[in-house]
Design a protein around this motif. Sequence first.
Motif, PDB file in Angstrom:
ATOM      1  N   PHE A  25       0.809  -1.212   0.000  1.00  0.00           N
ATOM      2  CA  PHE A  25       0.000   0.000   0.000  1.00  0.00           C
ATOM      3  C   PHE A  25       0.850   1.273   0.000  1.00  0.00           C
ATOM      4  CE2 PHE A  25      -3.035  -3.104   1.703  1.00  0.00           C
ATOM      5  CZ  PHE A  25      -4.158  -2.821   0.918  1.00  0.00           C
ATOM      6  N   GLN A  26       2.104   1.168   0.429  1.00  0.00           N
ATOM      7  CA  GLN A  26       2.976   2.341   0.426  1.00  0.00           C
ATOM      8  C   GLN A  26       3.409   2.699  -0.990  1.00  0.00           C
ATOM      9  OE1 GLN A  26       3.638   4.157   3.191  1.00  0.00           O
ATOM     10  NE2 GLN A  26       2.253   2.748   4.256  1.00  0.00           N
ATOM     11  N   ALA A  27       3.576   1.693  -1.832  1.00  0.00           N
ATOM     12  CA  ALA A  27       4.092   1.929  -3.179  1.00  0.00           C
ATOM     13  C   ALA A  27       3.005   1.938  -4.244  1.00  0.00           C
ATOM     14  CB  ALA A  27       5.135   0.859  -3.526  1.00  0.00           C
ATOM     15  N   GLU A  28       1.831   1.385  -3.935  1.00  0.00           N
ATOM     16  CA  GLU A  28       0.789   1.241  -4.948  1.00  0.00           C
ATOM     17  C   GLU A  28      -0.431   2.086  -4.597  1.00  0.00           C
ATOM     18  OE1 GLU A  28       0.240  -2.949  -6.349  1.00  0.00           O
ATOM     19  OE2 GLU A  28       1.488  -3.407  -4.613  1.00  0.00           O
ATOM     20  N   ALA A  29      -1.069   2.604  -5.638  1.00  0.00           N
ATOM     21  CA  ALA A  29      -2.279   3.417  -5.451  1.00  0.00           C
ATOM     22  C   ALA A  29      -3.494   2.504  -5.326  1.00  0.00           C
ATOM     23  CB  ALA A  29      -2.447   4.375  -6.619  1.00  0.00           C
ATOM     24  N   VAL A  30      -3.544   1.774  -4.227  1.00  0.00           N
ATOM     25  CA  VAL A  30      -4.653   0.846  -3.950  1.00  0.00           C
ATOM     26  C   VAL A  30      -5.282   1.264  -2.628  1.00  0.00           C
ATOM     27  CG1 VAL A  30      -5.282  -1.555  -3.497  1.00  0.00           C
ATOM     28  CG2 VAL A  30      -3.544  -1.028  -5.218  1.00  0.00           C
ATOM     29  N   ASP A  31      -6.619   1.345  -2.620  1.00  0.00           N
ATOM     30  CA  ASP A  31      -7.326   1.836  -1.437  1.00  0.00           C
ATOM     31  C   ASP A  31      -7.724   0.723  -0.470  1.00  0.00           C
ATOM     32  OD1 ASP A  31      -7.411   4.584  -2.368  1.00  0.00           O
ATOM     33  OD2 ASP A  31      -8.834   3.864  -3.862  1.00  0.00           O
TER      34      ASP A  31
END
Length: 296
Positions: A138-144
């Motif tokens: 979640f730190q590197a990817e734009a996933v909610d």
Amino acid sequence: MRKTYLPTVNELEAFVACARLGTTTMAAQALNLTQSAVSRSLSTLEARMGVALFDRVRQRLVLSAAGRAFLDRAERLLHDLNEASVGVMAFGGSSEVLRMAVLPSFARSWLIPRLAGFARTAPEIGLDISARLSPVDFQAEAVDLAIMRTQHEPPGTRREDILAEELVIVAAPHLLGQRTILSETELLDLPLLQQSTRPTLWLDWFRDSGIDPRQALRGARLDHFDMILDAVAAGMGVGLVPEIVARGAMERGHVRQATVRRMVTGEHYALILPERSLESPAAQAFRAWLLREIAG
């Protein structure tokens, strides 16, 4: 301020068109620009980079060594930028976009058939759904948010168990014939379809039966539970799959439960939220809808 060497989109388009067509005149026609505009973009790009991208040979543009090295990357940049733009355009009319990563079989068999209900309750939220077997960074990817099994939550996230995982054995009706259930011995006479990312499931099923474990590992290997379910329906063998994945196919009569026994793995399907999504109205609206669907 540090000098930038970043080309503009116009410069990249002019360069690629000239590389492919060989003249600024033909490139201008392809780009619906004037020849002078293309020449200016090309000159500006070469001046910005400090290198000649073309050799001028008999009124033709021939890529230099530097130009050949740059062409593939320039085309890739334009392609990626176009894809990103088209992807964003899909969310036109949505005031918010909810990006989620979901286990493939859970998404196909349970979540997606119900998502029209969420769209009716929250039409202002656009959805961007990707299938994922591995944990989300979640730190590197734009996933909610993510829906994974319980062992897949990374540090710094909140996990909420939503469904216990319970496995059932299913078979095509024509493979069962007149039998309503299969004994352990009858199971071993049939191909046992293997889930390649969870290869020990059949060993766990037969753990206390005293059989040669090698017998439980013979059968076609498939990546996802929904692939196994399709193979079961096609008569390729019997599958050991989560009941929640098989439920729809059983209700439609495509497959039947082939044993009375079920196997509880001790794991759960879980909703995983990074800290930034805990106060997100879109993520919380989805969570509330999901819990209602599970309870109903």
